[in-house]
Motif scaffolding. Structure first.
Motif, PDB file in Angstrom:
ATOM      1  N   ALA A   1      36.693  39.935  48.669  1.00  0.00           N
ATOM      2  CA  ALA A   1      37.249  38.764  48.002  1.00  0.00           C
ATOM      3  C   ALA A   1      36.191  37.693  47.792  1.00  0.00           C
ATOM      4  N   TYR A   2      35.270  37.595  48.735  1.00  0.00           N
ATOM      5  CA  TYR A   2      34.298  36.518  48.632  1.00  0.00           C
ATOM      6  C   TYR A   2      32.983  36.949  48.002  1.00  0.00           C
ATOM      7  N   ASN A   3      32.881  38.239  47.710  1.00  0.00           N
ATOM      8  CA  ASN A   3      31.685  38.687  47.022  1.00  0.00           C
ATOM      9  C   ASN A   3      31.935  38.529  45.534  1.00  0.00           C
ATOM     10  N   PRO A   4      31.296  37.567  44.882  1.00  0.00           N
ATOM     11  CA  PRO A   4      31.622  37.255  43.499  1.00  0.00           C
ATOM     12  C   PRO A   4      31.472  38.462  42.570  1.00  0.00           C
ATOM     13  N   ARG A   5      30.461  39.277  42.832  1.00  0.00           N
ATOM     14  CA  ARG A   5      30.213  40.385  41.912  1.00  0.00           C
ATOM     15  C   ARG A   5      31.317  41.410  41.937  1.00  0.00           C
ATOM     16  N   SER A   6      31.661  41.842  43.156  1.00  0.00           N
ATOM     17  CA  SER A   6      32.570  42.972  43.194  1.00  0.00           C
ATOM     18  C   SER A   6      34.016  42.568  42.980  1.00  0.00           C
ATOM     19  N   SER A   7      34.326  41.289  43.088  1.00  0.00           N
ATOM     20  CA  SER A   7      35.744  40.957  42.931  1.00  0.00           C
ATOM     21  C   SER A   7      36.123  40.737  41.464  1.00  0.00           C
ATOM     22  N   GLN A   8      35.181  40.223  40.677  1.00  0.00           N
ATOM     23  CA  GLN A   8      35.533  40.022  39.266  1.00  0.00           C
ATOM     24  C   GLN A   8      35.551  41.358  38.554  1.00  0.00           C
ATOM     25  N   HIS A   9      36.559  41.606  37.862  1.00  0.00           N
ATOM     26  CA  HIS A   9      36.623  42.883  37.184  1.00  0.00           C
ATOM     27  C   HIS A   9      37.626  42.796  36.065  1.00  0.00           C
TER      28      HIS A   9
ATOM     29  N   ILE B   1      29.071  54.821  55.387  1.00  0.00           N
ATOM     30  CA  ILE B   1      28.312  55.241  54.212  1.00  0.00           C
ATOM     31  C   ILE B   1      29.129  55.092  52.931  1.00  0.00           C
ATOM     32  N   SER B   2      30.396  55.488  52.966  1.00  0.00           N
ATOM     33  CA  SER B   2      31.143  55.466  51.714  1.00  0.00           C
ATOM     34  C   SER B   2      31.341  54.023  51.224  1.00  0.00           C
ATOM     35  N   LEU B   3      31.589  53.102  52.138  1.00  0.00           N
ATOM     36  CA  LEU B   3      31.735  51.705  51.711  1.00  0.00           C
ATOM     37  C   LEU B   3      30.405  51.147  51.250  1.00  0.00           C
ATOM     38  N   PHE B   4      29.349  51.591  51.903  1.00  0.00           N
ATOM     39  CA  PHE B   4      28.023  51.144  51.508  1.00  0.00           C
ATOM     40  C   PHE B   4      27.721  51.566  50.077  1.00  0.00           C
ATOM     41  N   VAL B   5      28.009  52.833  49.789  1.00  0.00           N
ATOM     42  CA  VAL B   5      27.774  53.341  48.431  1.00  0.00           C
ATOM     43  C   VAL B   5      28.665  52.603  47.442  1.00  0.00           C
ATOM     44  N   ARG B   6      29.915  52.422  47.809  1.00  0.00           N
ATOM     45  CA  ARG B   6      30.852  51.755  46.905  1.00  0.00           C
ATOM     46  C   ARG B   6      30.359  50.349  46.562  1.00  0.00           C
ATOM     47  N   ASN B   7      30.052  49.567  47.602  1.00  0.00           N
ATOM     48  CA  ASN B   7      29.664  48.186  47.350  1.00  0.00           C
ATOM     49  C   ASN B   7      28.319  48.104  46.632  1.00  0.00           C
ATOM     50  N   GLY B   8      27.416  49.035  46.994  1.00  0.00           N
ATOM     51  CA  GLY B   8      26.131  49.057  46.310  1.00  0.00           C
ATOM     52  C   GLY B   8      26.313  49.348  44.828  1.00  0.00           C
ATOM     53  N   MET B   9      27.147  50.337  44.536  1.00  0.00           N
ATOM     54  CA  MET B   9      27.425  50.695  43.142  1.00  0.00           C
ATOM     55  C   MET B   9      28.011  49.509  42.396  1.00  0.00           C
ATOM     56  N   LEU B  10      28.968  48.837  43.028  1.00  0.00           N
ATOM     57  CA  LEU B  10      29.624  47.704  42.359  1.00  0.00           C
ATOM     58  C   LEU B  10      28.616  46.615  42.048  1.00  0.00           C
ATOM     59  N   ASP B  11      27.749  46.339  43.025  1.00  0.00           N
ATOM     60  CA  ASP B  11      26.712  45.329  42.809  1.00  0.00           C
ATOM     61  C   ASP B  11      25.881  45.689  41.589  1.00  0.00           C
ATOM     62  N   VAL B  12      25.438  46.935  41.567  1.00  0.00           N
ATOM     63  CA  VAL B  12      24.555  47.365  40.495  1.00  0.00           C
ATOM     64  C   VAL B  12      25.287  47.355  39.151  1.00  0.00           C
ATOM     65  N   LEU B  13      26.532  47.805  39.184  1.00  0.00           N
ATOM     66  CA  LEU B  13      27.284  47.901  37.924  1.00  0.00           C
ATOM     67  C   LEU B  13      27.442  46.540  37.260  1.00  0.00           C
ATOM     68  N   HIS B  14      27.348  45.478  38.043  1.00  0.00           N
ATOM     69  CA  HIS B  14      27.491  44.156  37.455  1.00  0.00           C
ATOM     70  C   HIS B  14      26.158  43.528  37.115  1.00  0.00           C
ATOM     71  N   GLN B  15      25.055  44.250  37.368  1.00  0.00           N
ATOM     72  CA  GLN B  15      23.735  43.705  37.040  1.00  0.00           C
ATOM     73  C   GLN B  15      23.554  43.641  35.522  1.00  0.00           C
TER      74      GLN B  15
END
Lengths: 558, 339, 273
Positions: C265-273, B218-232
């Motif tokens: 590393a391969y997820n473009p969104r989360s790696s660029q920061h 769950i914690s990685l799921f939330v983290r990665n989901g947040m990161l995805d959204v934050l870059h939208q």
């Protein structure tokens, strides 16, 4: 907030101190256990009544009607609730339990049991020969889902001449009869007569006649028994027995260490290695050992080559170092056996000795059977085929270790053995029943009655029957048949001594070891016979007691 | 939407039949039956009586006939009675003519397992959510890395080993917590609240260990989901509009990042009724895992089939709920789902 | 590798896995004893310079058994996941590429498999196959392909709508060419990541099976069965459970860090920061 600095300065160390005291207090009170080392369990107190004994078992009984339940957890608990007509005393001789005496007719076909007078069920109803007859009817009833009916179906007539007499007649004399009556729990007719014995709620809420009655059964957690004031055999000293269900032995051992349970069965490593190294455990826990109830053997599939050759079987018997197995697997806590009977009892032939460890003799015998290492690869061969087979066993740590030790000894004399370990149902269904194995490492009980017809008689080889190794010797067959109809103990003993000798010479199985029964019991439990008599420490549990000074603190007393 | 729901519900029938058929055959093809247990390997139990038992349980009939009998019974929602456990009802209690009630096996085990799983799910959410958020906000910083390391250690540690160590430490060395079981001795003498506290105390170790294992997911799921959204793009827009950073994170990013969690919870519904055999054995908890495991080892067919059927039904309902909830929560997906 | 450097945790994971693989490879040369050599006179010895990790209940050297056990435990992970990945790729590709009723059928099979508890499937298969290390691997593989199938299918579904695939299709590329040169290579990264994470789970599954007595059988050593053997002596012969417990922990952690790092590393969104 009105505290000035000085007060604060004064309070701080006090706070710290009280905090520390709190912690230590917690640690002390938390343990009704040795931590304080206040209780000295070496004191001797006279017998008194009261207290509760807590033990642990790995499985839950499926019900408390033993003829239907069958598993060891059920017999252990039901054995405290129900009586049989007869029982084994501490020297493993038959004596009366519900019966005060019994007569055997001159043609040896009829047994008359005389019940003790004024017997009562826990619910105050009288216990009479009617109940015994009812139990016999149930165990032989086609509709009853019991696998134990066949012994009782040999009875052609059962009668109750009066309320205290029960009489059974067999078609031919049946020597194991008394033993079978010692194993049949008598059930109350007045509670069961209108019930379907297979589904009745009685099996989870039984009424018996023995020392204890069921007080509470919390499914999957524990069964609690309390003293039965109507007990037919007198009054037990300990008030209640609590059996907790703890499937994992490692958890059981933790509970024992923390003094949450009073007794558990031990394995040899716990007995011989852990306890000696742990004075804190020895302070409040005593260890007991008793003669085991079973032996481990390696059985050959006699229908397969080359195990049909007695020289091969004997060679392998010589090649296995039994003492090494006892030392290595049981850490010395076992005995070698040379017959399928408890060492030291009447039926065990004292003249027989196990095959000694003698690899040279083994090599000679194999050579005589045609096994020589022709190609020089270290493995014996015959007709171009290397001597190689599979040792089969079920998931049982000790059997696995035994197989590993055997494997190595066989390698020493040039036999290549592989080990296969299986879950029980697959083991039985895929290998034992269809006889699709070479060699099997298993155990048999050291039965109290010497009759082992179903294990060794040549007629007992159909799939699912117990002579699955395919042992067949006309002489042994004759003795087994004779032993079943001979009721005179002296003559019977001779028969089985001779049978054991034939069995040892034929070497259809290699007797490996009989491990001791090992248990750890809290020292608050007093009155345990040590050293254990032949029947084991459990023969007089009703005399065990817990001195008041040693009683466990329970939550409800706080 | 309605048509879609109907279609999914209709699909459940063939699926259930498929699952029960497969389970039934696997179960019967495996060697052995109730009469071949280790306890019945006793020279006093004759092969004839075992054959008789087999006939009484219909085990001598062809598998397909037995399956037919089972389906016929199930059609009336009768789960049958256990072979091994003195004919106890598999699912729900029965009453005999004297009014004695025999509780069902699933009826007793299920609440315990549900309680433990709900508690550990609660624990996981309450710990994993903040961890995931912190991780995302501090991406690639020390906090993020430590959290990642921590949750992975929780996942990687063999559960029964950790359990035994903690039982020894908190139970034997210190007596802070009970070691195993659900109740202390004398539990029945406690007050109502005391009983609850006592049982909860027994559940601390099992729940925290199962929680620790589930943290990583769950914690990685939330983290990665947040990161995805934050870059939208819309977040970038919101930020560039000068929106308060807290509002960006909690008002926009988090809400959207949590959407997929609904799916995960839907998928975990069947998991809620499945206990862990290992944890239940170690902690001596009579839950669903142990019940099922014992039934398989004993070849107690009615119990095995009962648990599998209920499990399969809940899985499908869980999947359906997850999809529906997701569609309801996110209009963009709804169109896709209907299509 | 360049991106890896920005992911120290992944790097740590990589180093852990590489060293464990190395140890497993050179086990025969560095193991001080024969892992199966029994010595009933040296039962349960505490770690010492003679026996780095002590001895077990039959006097076997735990260090040597750990080294040889690493081969089994790692092999179980690789082969099981290999099987699961191959099945998953094939079924997922078919479902995601052809869609329609094949897709429905495959996904319903996945649903069925997912709703039968893995443990039951494992137990059933073991009952047929009898436990041996190969069968354990096959069993874990046969019961864990559903996740990969879903993943590959999802990747294919989304890739099929991408311009370069549509273009290739418009140019008349055959199905096989489309799958093998366009779709599959582009879904490789998530597949690899999920395989690495799958290996981690397989190692844990093996230890769980050993706890239940269904894992790798004696006398063959695996970390799972060494740990299970040691659990009853956790208060006394701590070395029997500590070393295999730590070994499993570190290995599973290593795979997870590596897999997660790669995903990052391969997820473009989360790696660029």
């Amino acid at each position: 907030m009105l505290l000035n600095i000085d007060q604060n300065r004064f309070l701080k160390p006090w706070l710290v101190l009280s905090f520390l005291m709190l912690i230590t207090a917690c640690e002390n009170s938390s343990s009704s256990r040795p931590s304080g080392h206040v209780t000295d369990f070496s004191q001797h107190y006279p017998a008194s009544n009261g207290g509760m004994l807590v033990d642990a078992m790995t499985g839950e009984p499926s019900g408390l009607i033993a003829m239907i339940a069958g598993e060891s957890a059920a017999s252990a608990i039901a054995g405290n609730i129900f009586n049989s007509l007869l029982k084994y005393d501490k020297n493993l001789d038959l004596t009366g339990e519900l019966a005060k005496s019994w007569d055997i007719s001159s043609d040896q076909r009829t047994i008359t049991f005389h019940l003790k007078p004024q017997l009562k069920w826990a619910d105050n109803q009288p216990l009479t020969s009617d109940d015994v007859l009812f139990t016999w009817q149930k165990v032989t009833d086609e509709k009853t889902r019991t696998p134990y009916g066949s012994d009782f179906k040999l009875v052609i007539k059962a009668e109750t001449p009066d309320a205290n007499t029960f009489k059974v007649t067999y078609a031919v004399p049946y020597a194991p009869a008394l033993d079978t009556w010692a194993g049949l729990h008598i059930l109350p007719k007045h509670l069961l007569k209108d019930q379907d014995i297979n589904t009745t709620a009685f099996s989870r809420n039984p009424v018996g006649s023995h020392y204890y009655k069921l007080d509470r059964w919390k499914n999957g957690q524990y069964l609690k028994l309390t003293r039965n004031n109507n007990a037919t055999q007198g009054q037990a000293r300990i008030d209640s027995l609590l059996s907790r269900i703890i499937p994992d032995k490692a958890s059981q051992f933790l509970e024992l260490s923390a003094d949450n349970i009073d007794s558990m069965g031990l394995n040899p490593i716990q007995y011989a290695r852990i306890f000696p190294a742990r004075p804190d455990l020895n302070h409040h826990i005593a260890l007991y050992k008793e003669l085991g109830n079973s032996y481990t053997y390696m059985g050959f599939n006699l229908k397969r080559k080359p195990f049909d050759d007695i020289r091969v079987r004997q060679a392998i018997n010589y090649a296995i170092d039994k003492q090494e197995i006892i030392d290595g697997v049981l850490l010395g806590l076992g005995e070698p056996v040379a017959s399928p009977y408890k060492p030291g009892t009447r039926w065990s032939n004292p003249a027989l000795k196990p095959y000694p460890y003698d690899p040279n003799k083994a090599r000679d015998l194999l050579k005589a059977a045609g096994y020589v290492d022709h190609d020089g690869d270290g493995i014996l061969d015959k007709d171009g085929k290397p001597f190689s087979f599979e040792i089969l066993t079920n998931q049982n740590k000790e059997r696995e270790m035994t197989a590993v030790l055997i494997q190595r000894r066989l390698k020493d004399i040039g036999i290549n053995a592989n080990i296969r370990v299986l879950e029980w149902a697959s083991f039985l269904g895929r290998f034992i029943k269809p006889k699709a194995f070479d060699v099997v490492v298993l155990g048999w009980g050291l039965s109290l009655d010497p009759d082992q017809y179903s294990i060794w008689h040549s007629s007992q080889q159909a799939p699912g029957q117990f002579n699955f190794i395919g042992y067949s010797n006309p002489q042994a067959d004759k003795l087994l048949e004779a032993g079943r109809i001979e009721l005179d103990p002296e003559k019977r003993m001779k028969i089985y001594h001779e049978f054991s000798k034939i069995l040892l010479d034929d070497s259809p199985v290699v007797y490996l070891s009989a491990g001791y029964g090992l248990s750890a019991i809290h020292k608050r439990i007093s009155g345990i016979s040590n050293p254990a008599p032949p029947a084991g420490i459990g023969h007089n549990t009703y005399e065990w007691y817990i001195p008041k000074a040693y009683a466990r603190n329970e939550i409800n007393e706080q | 939407m309605l048509a879609y729901l109907l279609k999914r519900l209709l699909w459940m029938v063939p699926l259930l039949i498929g699952i029960s058929l497969i389970s039934f055959f696997i179960m019967h093809l495996a060697p052995g039956d109730i009469t071949t247990s280790e306890a019945s390997f006793n020279p006093k139990a004759s092969e004839e009586s075992r054959q008789k038992l087999r006939a009484l349980y219909n085990l001598d009939k062809p598998v397909i006939v037995q399956y037919g009998l089972w389906v016929k019974r199930m059609a009336t929602l009768d789960f049958g009675t256990s072979f091994a456990s003195h004919q106890r009802p598999v699912f729900w209690q029965t009453k005999d003519k004297d009014g004695n009630i025999t509780l069902g096996m699933i009826q007793e085990a299920l609440p315990i397992t549900l309680l433990i799983n709900l508690l550990s799910l609660g624990l996981i959410i309450s710990v994993a959510l903040p961890l995931g958020i912190i991780s995302a906000l501090k991406q690639n910083q020390l906090a993020d890395r430590s959290i990642t390391l921590f949750v992975f250690i929780g996942f990687a540690i063999p559960g029964f080993w950790l359990a035994l160590i903690l039982m020894y430490w908190t139970g034997v060395q210190h007596a802070w917590l009970p070691i195993s079981g659900l109740e202390s001795m004398g539990h029945e003498n406690l007050s109502g609240l005391g009983q609850v506290a006592d049982t909860l105390k027994h559940l601390i170790l099992p729940v925290s260990i199962s929680g620790l294992t589930g943290l990583a997911g769950i914690s990685l799921f939330v983290r990665n989901g947040m990161l995805d959204v934050l870059h939208q793009d819309y977040i970038t827009t919101a930020r560039s509009k000068g929106l308060n950073e807290n509002r960006v994170i909690y008002g926009h990013a988090l809400r959207n990042a949590l959407l997929p969690l609904i799916t995960i919870f839907g998928l975990s519904i069947p998991g809620l009724i499945g206990g862990s055999v290992i944890a239940e054995s170690i902690f001596a908890i009579p839950g669903m895992g142990k019940l099922f495991y014992d039934a398989v080892l004993m070849r107690d067919f009615p119990v095995i089939m009962g648990i599998l059927t209920i499990g399969a039904l809940l899985t499908m309902i869980g999947n359906l709920l997850a999809d529906v909830a997701y569609a309801w929560a996110d209009p963009r997906v709804r169109r896709g789902v209907i299509k | 590798m360049i991106t890896m450097r920005r992911h120290p945790l992944a790097m740590i994971g990589f180093i852990i896995i590489a060293s464990i693989l190395l140890l497993a490879l050179i086990a025969p040369w560095i193991a001080p004893y024969d892992p199966d050599a029994i010595n009933v006179k040296a039962i349960l010895l505490a770690p010492s310079h003679m026996h780095l990790m002590g001895t077990d209940g039959l006097g076997r050297d735990v260090f040597s058994r750990m080294l040889y056990g690493s081969r089994i435990s790692l092999l179980v992970g690789f082969v099981a996941v290999g099987i699961a990945t191959i099945i998953g790729i094939i079924l997922g590709a078919i479902a995601g590429f052809y869609r329609g009723w094949v897709d429905t059928l495959i996904m319903r099979i996945v649903d069925i498999m997912l709703s039968i508890p893995t443990f039951f499937l494992i137990l059933a298969v073991i009952a047929f196959l009898t436990p041996s290390i190969w069968n354990i691997m096959i069993v874990i593989g046969l019961t864990s392909w559903m996740g990969v199938t879903r993943l590959v299918r999802a990747e294919f579904l989304s890739l099929r709508q991408r311009e370069f695939v549509l273009a290739a299709q418009a140019l008349g590329a055959k199905d096989r060419r489309l799958i093998f040169t366009h779709l599959l290579p582009n879904s490789l990264t998530p597949i690899i990541v999920s395989s690495i994470l799958g290996i981690a789970s397989a190692v844990l599954v093996e230890s769980g099976l050993s706890f239940l007595g269904l894992g790798v059988q004696a006398p063959q050593a695996s970390w799972g069965n060494i740990l299970t053997d040691g659990k009853e002596y956790i208060q006394f012969a701590w070395w029997l459970s500590l070393f295999p417990g730590l070994a499993i922990l570190i290995t599973v952690l290593g795979y997870n860090l590596l897999g997660d790092g790669l995903r990052d590393a391969y997820n473009p969104r989360s790696s660029q920061h």
